[in-house]
Write a protein that holds these residues in place. Structure first.
Motif, short mmCIF file in Angstrom:
data_model
loop_
_atom_site.label_atom_id
_atom_site.label_comp_id
_atom_site.label_asym_id
_atom_site.label_seq_id
_atom_site.Cartn_x
_atom_site.Cartn_y
_atom_site.Cartn_z
N SER A 77 38.36 26.40 45.27
CA SER A 77 38.23 25.46 44.09
C SER A 77 39.17 26.69 43.17
O SER A 77 39.71 28.02 44.26
N ALA A 78 40.39 26.72 42.19
CA ALA A 78 41.05 27.75 42.01
C ALA A 78 41.23 29.05 41.92
O ALA A 78 41.73 29.79 42.59
N LEU A 79 39.62 28.90 41.45
CA LEU A 79 39.17 30.66 41.09
C LEU A 79 38.43 30.74 41.50
O LEU A 79 37.65 29.87 42.25
N PRO A 80 37.90 31.94 42.43
CA PRO A 80 36.82 32.27 42.83
C PRO A 80 35.35 32.46 42.12
O PRO A 80 35.33 32.43 41.23
N GLY A 81 34.78 32.25 43.24
CA GLY A 81 33.48 32.21 42.30
C GLY A 81 32.67 32.90 42.27
O GLY A 81 33.57 34.14 41.69
N ARG A 82 31.92 33.40 42.05
CA ARG A 82 30.87 35.06 41.35
C ARG A 82 30.10 35.24 42.48
O ARG A 82 29.25 34.18 42.96
N VAL A 83 29.57 36.35 42.51
CA VAL A 83 28.84 36.84 43.88
C VAL A 83 28.07 37.63 42.84
O VAL A 83 27.86 38.55 41.74
N TRP A 84 26.81 36.84 42.89
CA TRP A 84 25.84 37.25 41.75
C TRP A 84 24.60 38.19 43.21
O TRP A 84 24.52 37.39 43.83
N PHE A 85 24.08 39.42 42.89
CA PHE A 85 23.45 40.43 43.94
C PHE A 85 22.36 40.35 42.97
O PHE A 85 21.94 40.57 42.05
N VAL A 86 21.29 39.62 43.52
CA VAL A 86 20.24 38.87 43.07
C VAL A 86 18.74 39.77 43.57
O VAL A 86 19.03 40.33 45.10
N GLY A 87 18.44 40.89 42.92
CA GLY A 87 16.39 41.35 43.45
C GLY A 87 15.97 40.45 43.78
O GLY A 87 15.37 39.45 43.22
#
Ligand code: SAH
Length: 264
Positions: A2-12
């Motif tokens: 994908s052109a845009l980077p994805g989001r990294v979710w820090f999940v508890g």
């Protein structure tokens, strides 16, 4: 790609019971393209909702650099990357260390809170960390191991407050906990609680004792890891005959939602 980077979710991920992850955290796992979990602590069951094709990796054998490279790489490939952390990401995790390089790389991140093992331990033992006129303060701390404690944060200094102490990462250092509490003047019969694997189905163990006995009790029970040590004047209140009740529910107490009736 994908052109845009994805989001990294820090999940508890919560304390162990897979059902103690938040609805939001579970939803993110269900649509994750990649999940990096802390294998030593997070119950693998937390990844049970991962969709088919999701790349799932265990960070336990990775270095910091390898974790950053993995997250960066996956963010370039998929829209949703999940970093699953035990309990709540804001306590004794690697949140900031991982966020900084992602910030530098221009990768968006967000954090989803989780149920901390401190709260799961209170729930397991049916304890309240705060009680009216007993203690209104909770300290989350640890004792010094390989990580030094900043000035002013020795257990003896913190314990001088006589409040609830939730002591993480210290089950093998019970001798230091004992020394710190004694230095602060806590008596031999001060109640103590150790919860091992709070909320883990079938594995949770609760040890109740006192400052004088808890170390030996834990030794006998073979508890050497994944345990919360709690010292608090509020422990055991479930069995107290005399309890100062919360003013909020006192018949004579007026507040926003209810007019109090004066005692006869
Ligand atoms: N972020 C986590 C803490 C990670 S540090 C949280 O919010 O809970 C790891 C320490 O947390 C362990 O040494 C232990 O003290 C505690 N811990 C983690 N899971 C636990 C559990 N299920 N029961 C009791 N203590 C636990």
């Amino acid at each position: 790609m994908s052109a845009l980077p994805g989001r990294v979710w820090f999940v508890g991920a919560g304390p162990g019971d897979p059902e103690l992850i938040t609805v939001k955290g579970r939803g993110l796992i269900e649509r994750a393209g990649a999940i990096l979990f802390a294998g030593s602590l997070v119950n693998e069951a937390a990844t049970r909702w991962a969709p088919p094709g999701c790349v799932v990796a265990d960070s336990k054998d990775m270095t910091h650099e390898q974790m950053v490279a993995w997250l960066t790489d996956q963010a370039a490939r998929c829209g949703t990357v999940v970093r699953l952390q035990t309990g709540d990401p804001a306590l004794y995790g690697t949140l900031i260390e991982l966020v900084q390089p992602l910030d530098a790389a221009g990768i968006p991140i967000a954090v989803v809170p989780g149920v901390s093992s401190a709260m799961a331990s209170a729930a397991a033992a049916v304890e309240s960390f705060t009680l009216p006129e007993v203690t209104q303060t909770v300290i989350f701390t640890r004792v010094e191991g390989r990580t030094p404690m900043p000035p002013g944060e020795s257990l003896a200094e913190l314990a001088a407050h006589r409040c609830t102490l939730c002591i993480f990462l210290s089950i093998t250092l019970l001798h230091r906990i004992e020394a710190g509490l004694r230095d602060a003047g806590w008596p031999d019969d001060a109640p103590m609680l150790v919860v091992h694997k709070a909320s883990w189905p079938g594995e949770e163990r609760i040890v109740r004792g006192t400052l004088a006995t808890i170390k030996q009790q834990c030794r006998e029970a073979g508890i050497v890891s994944q345990a919360m040590v709690i010292a608090s004047p509020a422990l055991g209140a479930r069995g107290w005959a005399e309890l100062t009740k919360s003013k909020l529910y006192d018949a004579a107490f007026t507040h926003r939602f209810r007019r109090g009736t004066p005692p006869p």
